[in-house]
Design a protein around this motif. Sequence first.
Motif, short mmCIF file in Angstrom:
data_model
loop_
_atom_site.label_atom_id
_atom_site.label_comp_id
_atom_site.label_asym_id
_atom_site.label_seq_id
_atom_site.Cartn_x
_atom_site.Cartn_y
_atom_site.Cartn_z
N ALA A 51 0.84 -1.20 0.00
CA ALA A 51 0.00 0.00 0.00
C ALA A 51 0.88 1.26 0.00
N GLY A 52 2.01 1.18 0.70
CA GLY A 52 2.95 2.30 0.70
C GLY A 52 3.54 2.54 -0.69
N TYR A 53 3.94 1.44 -1.38
CA TYR A 53 4.46 1.58 -2.75
C TYR A 53 3.39 2.16 -3.67
N ARG A 54 2.14 1.66 -3.52
CA ARG A 54 1.03 2.15 -4.33
C ARG A 54 0.86 3.66 -4.16
N ASP A 55 0.87 4.13 -2.92
CA ASP A 55 0.67 5.56 -2.66
C ASP A 55 1.79 6.39 -3.27
N THR B 33 5.76 10.13 -6.76
CA THR B 33 7.03 10.33 -6.07
C THR B 33 7.97 9.13 -6.27
N ALA B 34 7.48 8.10 -6.97
CA ALA B 34 8.30 6.93 -7.26
C ALA B 34 7.80 6.29 -8.55
N ASP B 35 8.71 5.59 -9.23
CA ASP B 35 8.36 4.88 -10.47
C ASP B 35 8.08 3.42 -10.17
N PHE B 36 6.98 2.89 -10.71
CA PHE B 36 6.59 1.51 -10.42
C PHE B 36 7.71 0.54 -10.80
N GLY B 37 8.28 0.72 -12.00
CA GLY B 37 9.32 -0.19 -12.46
C GLY B 37 10.53 -0.21 -11.55
N GLU B 38 10.94 0.97 -11.07
CA GLU B 38 12.09 1.04 -10.18
C GLU B 38 11.80 0.37 -8.84
N LEU B 39 10.58 0.56 -8.33
CA LEU B 39 10.21 -0.12 -7.09
C LEU B 39 10.22 -1.63 -7.27
N ALA B 40 9.73 -2.10 -8.43
CA ALA B 40 9.72 -3.53 -8.70
C ALA B 40 11.13 -4.10 -8.74
N LYS B 41 12.05 -3.36 -9.37
CA LYS B 41 13.44 -3.83 -9.42
C LYS B 41 14.04 -3.97 -8.02
N LYS B 42 13.67 -3.07 -7.13
CA LYS B 42 14.25 -3.09 -5.79
C LYS B 42 13.57 -4.10 -4.86
N PHE B 43 12.26 -4.23 -4.98
CA PHE B 43 11.54 -4.95 -3.93
C PHE B 43 10.78 -6.20 -4.39
N SER B 44 10.52 -6.37 -5.69
CA SER B 44 9.75 -7.54 -6.13
C SER B 44 10.56 -8.81 -5.96
N ASP C 176 10.37 -11.91 -7.50
CA ASP C 176 10.25 -12.96 -8.51
C ASP C 176 11.15 -12.62 -9.69
N GLY C 177 11.15 -13.49 -10.71
CA GLY C 177 12.08 -13.34 -11.82
C GLY C 177 11.84 -12.12 -12.68
N SER C 178 10.66 -11.50 -12.57
CA SER C 178 10.38 -10.32 -13.39
C SER C 178 10.99 -9.05 -12.81
N ALA C 179 11.57 -9.13 -11.62
CA ALA C 179 12.07 -7.92 -10.94
C ALA C 179 13.12 -7.19 -11.79
N SER C 180 14.02 -7.94 -12.42
CA SER C 180 15.08 -7.30 -13.21
C SER C 180 14.53 -6.55 -14.40
N ASN C 181 13.31 -6.89 -14.82
CA ASN C 181 12.65 -6.22 -15.94
C ASN C 181 11.59 -5.24 -15.45
N GLY C 182 11.75 -4.77 -14.23
CA GLY C 182 10.79 -3.81 -13.69
C GLY C 182 9.44 -4.40 -13.38
N GLY C 183 9.41 -5.72 -13.16
CA GLY C 183 8.15 -6.39 -12.85
C GLY C 183 7.28 -6.71 -14.05
N ASN C 184 7.77 -6.45 -15.27
CA ASN C 184 6.97 -6.64 -16.47
C ASN C 184 6.73 -8.12 -16.73
N ILE D 264 -0.25 -4.41 -8.76
CA ILE D 264 -0.36 -4.59 -10.21
C ILE D 264 -0.56 -3.26 -10.90
N GLN D 265 0.10 -3.09 -12.04
CA GLN D 265 -0.14 -1.93 -12.89
C GLN D 265 -0.32 -2.41 -14.33
#
Length: 472
Positions: free
Chosen positions: A344-348, A354-365, A367-375, A413-414
Amino acid sequence: MFLLGVSAIFGYAGAQDVSKANVVTDSKIRNIDGVAAVVNTGYVTRKEIDDRIAALKKQGATLPDDGSLRKMILERLIIEKIQLQNAEQEGIVVTNKELDKIIADIADKNKISVAEFKAKVIASGSTFEKYRQLLRDDVILSRYREREVEGKIKISDAEIDNFISERTRAMNGGGVQRSAPAAKGEPEEIDVAQIFIPIDSSAGVGSQAEAKKKADQLLRDAKGDVDFLQLGAMAAKENPKIKFQDLGYRTPDRLPQLFYEAIRNTGGGQVANIVVKSPAGYHVLKVLDRRAVVTGTNPQPQATPQETSSAAPQNILITQTMARHILLRNRAGLNDQDAERRLAGYRDQVRAKTADFGELAKKFSEDGSASNGGNLGWMGPGDLVPEFEQAMNRLQIGEVSNPVKTEFGWHLIQVLERREAQLTVEKQRQFARAAIRERKFEQAYQDWLRELRDTATVKILNVDDAAASAPR
């Protein structure tokens, strides 16, 4: 969320074991808690009907005031009673251990302990023992229906080939192949398609008016120069709650009475003149075909070689979605509350830019999609677990979901993009098989219920009085 678990308290009236009771006269039966109907060796009480009505009122449902409600609920209770009796004879049981596991799962999904869940059940006005019995009945009913109906549905390769051919012709503007009409007075089968706009029974007047407005607009569009199949697909794409369905060929007695009355004089290829209102919502109907009933066997119309060859995989389109996610996996040291709060914090942050979804995914996701920004790439129907897919389908392009839980953990999810894509041969056949199974299940289920009711011994005694009223 909790209400989904507790709804079973009111969803089914508990079956009462009277298999050891002696046969009694009607006058004595009437005094057993106000019996409304005797069903084989069991009975349905007037209090059970009262409980169902009270539950509907509590949910804010709009109820008919013409006296038909009690009769409708009684019929539903009779069918449930028959199913429970038959399931018992077939040896379908739910052990206490299984029931404990189911309750624990419900509590877990509501993010509370079993003790807390039990307290909430009691606070709702029921006893926990009654809740357990109602839940047990619910599971038994589901297992019995699955075994007796869904497990017996057979789908042939020829049916799949014909389905693909028909849909290809329709989407290419050729329409559905017309059949020989029935002679006047002869039995016929009608192929009806519907666009269904649901309404919540507890929805306010404004929401219901919006649903009616949408249904009226779809009816106007359907009467214009537009393909009904594509119109239904587009409506469902805009609002996933809207459903498009081809009911397949049915004799009039197998169609909902409301539907048949609306299309009684509607020819093949024509749209019904009015929107049909049912307790579930609004229905826009089109008669795809009318044909004479084939005696003996009832084969599906066979596609010609030329039609079959035109059913190339690329001729059936599906909606694909490109989405990305942030996954926090289920693991020791991370409870549901913490995972949900983090996401919920990432969503806000993303919503506030104030943050990019892809960059947050790279840092915190996780699973294997993290290196691709969660795509996750392009995903079609059935490619993802249901909870994820349903949440994704509700999002507009660029929108970020609330935290979503699946068997893998918690997701944010985005949706990035959507497109119409061509089905592969394998996916096309899977799609056809699923559509045919849905069509067959509905018809087989209604036939099964009718057979159960017709073969049971039912005597209706007093449905009009409430339990507190004196028997007549």
